[in-house]
Design a protein around this motif. Sequence first.
Motif, PDB file in Angstrom:
ATOM      1  N   ASN A  10       9.411   5.840 -12.925  1.00  0.00           N
ATOM      2  CA  ASN A  10       9.345   4.381 -13.098  1.00  0.00           C
ATOM      3  C   ASN A  10       9.104   3.676 -11.767  1.00  0.00           C
ATOM      4  N   LYS A  11       9.703   4.199 -10.702  1.00  0.00           N
ATOM      5  CA  LYS A  11       9.469   3.635  -9.371  1.00  0.00           C
ATOM      6  C   LYS A  11       8.012   3.858  -8.961  1.00  0.00           C
ATOM      7  N   LEU A  12       7.493   5.059  -9.247  1.00  0.00           N
ATOM      8  CA  LEU A  12       6.094   5.354  -8.943  1.00  0.00           C
ATOM      9  C   LEU A  12       5.168   4.424  -9.733  1.00  0.00           C
ATOM     10  N   ALA A  13       5.486   4.185 -10.991  1.00  0.00           N
ATOM     11  CA  ALA A  13       4.667   3.284 -11.809  1.00  0.00           C
ATOM     12  C   ALA A  13       4.655   1.881 -11.216  1.00  0.00           C
ATOM     13  N   SER A  14       5.793   1.447 -10.718  1.00  0.00           N
ATOM     14  CA  SER A  14       5.880   0.129 -10.086  1.00  0.00           C
ATOM     15  C   SER A  14       5.034   0.090  -8.816  1.00  0.00           C
ATOM     16  N   THR A  15       5.126   1.130  -8.013  1.00  0.00           N
ATOM     17  CA  THR A  15       4.326   1.224  -6.787  1.00  0.00           C
ATOM     18  C   THR A  15       2.837   1.286  -7.118  1.00  0.00           C
ATOM     19  N   PHE A  16       2.511   2.027  -8.169  1.00  0.00           N
ATOM     20  CA  PHE A  16       1.135   2.186  -8.636  1.00  0.00           C
ATOM     21  C   PHE A  16       0.506   0.819  -8.918  1.00  0.00           C
ATOM     22  N   ARG A  17       1.288  -0.080  -9.534  1.00  0.00           N
ATOM     23  CA  ARG A  17       0.776  -1.417  -9.865  1.00  0.00           C
ATOM     24  C   ARG A  17       0.489  -2.249  -8.618  1.00  0.00           C
ATOM     25  N   GLU A  18       1.045  -1.856  -7.485  1.00  0.00           N
ATOM     26  CA  GLU A  18       0.849  -2.601  -6.245  1.00  0.00           C
ATOM     27  C   GLU A  18      -0.301  -2.064  -5.391  1.00  0.00           C
ATOM     28  N   THR A  19      -0.940  -0.990  -5.833  1.00  0.00           N
ATOM     29  CA  THR A  19      -2.010  -0.410  -5.030  1.00  0.00           C
ATOM     30  C   THR A  19      -3.277  -1.264  -5.093  1.00  0.00           C
ATOM     31  N   GLU A  20      -4.092  -1.106  -4.085  1.00  0.00           N
ATOM     32  CA  GLU A  20      -5.379  -1.803  -4.044  1.00  0.00           C
ATOM     33  C   GLU A  20      -6.252  -1.386  -5.221  1.00  0.00           C
ATOM     34  N   GLU A  21      -6.214  -0.100  -5.557  1.00  0.00           N
ATOM     35  CA  GLU A  21      -7.047   0.416  -6.654  1.00  0.00           C
ATOM     36  C   GLU A  21      -6.668  -0.237  -7.986  1.00  0.00           C
ATOM     37  N   PHE A  22      -5.362  -0.372  -8.234  1.00  0.00           N
ATOM     38  CA  PHE A  22      -4.925  -1.021  -9.470  1.00  0.00           C
ATOM     39  C   PHE A  22      -5.325  -2.493  -9.463  1.00  0.00           C
ATOM     40  N   GLY A  23      -5.175  -3.145  -8.323  1.00  0.00           N
ATOM     41  CA  GLY A  23      -5.562  -4.548  -8.203  1.00  0.00           C
ATOM     42  C   GLY A  23      -7.035  -4.762  -8.488  1.00  0.00           C
ATOM     43  N   LYS A  24      -7.870  -3.846  -8.001  1.00  0.00           N
ATOM     44  CA  LYS A  24      -9.312  -3.949  -8.269  1.00  0.00           C
ATOM     45  C   LYS A  24      -9.601  -3.818  -9.756  1.00  0.00           C
ATOM     46  N   LEU A  25      -8.937  -2.857 -10.413  1.00  0.00           N
ATOM     47  CA  LEU A  25      -9.155  -2.687 -11.847  1.00  0.00           C
ATOM     48  C   LEU A  25      -8.647  -3.904 -12.615  1.00  0.00           C
ATOM     49  N   GLN A  26      -7.511  -4.410 -12.224  1.00  0.00           N
ATOM     50  CA  GLN A  26      -6.936  -5.581 -12.883  1.00  0.00           C
ATOM     51  C   GLN A  26      -7.901  -6.778 -12.791  1.00  0.00           C
ATOM     52  N   ALA A  27      -8.462  -6.985 -11.608  1.00  0.00           N
ATOM     53  CA  ALA A  27      -9.414  -8.089 -11.419  1.00  0.00           C
ATOM     54  C   ALA A  27     -10.692  -7.852 -12.228  1.00  0.00           C
ATOM     55  N   ALA A  28     -11.161  -6.612 -12.267  1.00  0.00           N
ATOM     56  CA  ALA A  28     -12.379  -6.279 -13.004  1.00  0.00           C
ATOM     57  C   ALA A  28     -12.171  -6.455 -14.510  1.00  0.00           C
ATOM     58  N   VAL A  29     -11.002  -6.065 -15.006  1.00  0.00           N
ATOM     59  CA  VAL A  29     -10.692  -6.254 -16.431  1.00  0.00           C
ATOM     60  C   VAL A  29     -10.647  -7.750 -16.749  1.00  0.00           C
TER      61      VAL A  29
END
Length: 115
Positions: A10-29
């Motif tokens: 769960n901590k990793l999932a939280s950290t995952f949401r803060e990565t640049e890669e996740f942010g790029k996908l979030q913006a693209a979606v």
Amino acid sequence: MAVNIYDDINKLASTFRETEEFGKLQAAVAAVTADDEANDLFKSFRDLQITLQQKQAQGEEITEEEIMGAQQTAQAAQQNPKILAMLEAEMGLSQMIEEVNRVLIQPVQSLYESM
């Protein structure tokens, strides 16, 4: 002492949401979702993929016509700049997930390699 790996996951999932890669996908979606044409095209592409995967999983034959339709839909989706940006962002995120998976599976591989 019992270890609860799910706390770490769960901590990793939280950290995952803060990565640049996740942010790029979030913006693209968000960009695809905000564009009705791109959104409809992507939904059509995704629904077709799911339908064909279900047919394949059930052992049903996929017709030449369905394959051609899937290729045309995929090509149209990939020609849309917003969808293309989203797919590229997803690929970047997938690479990170694959690396995490490699790290997680390493202890199991080491066990077998020691045999």
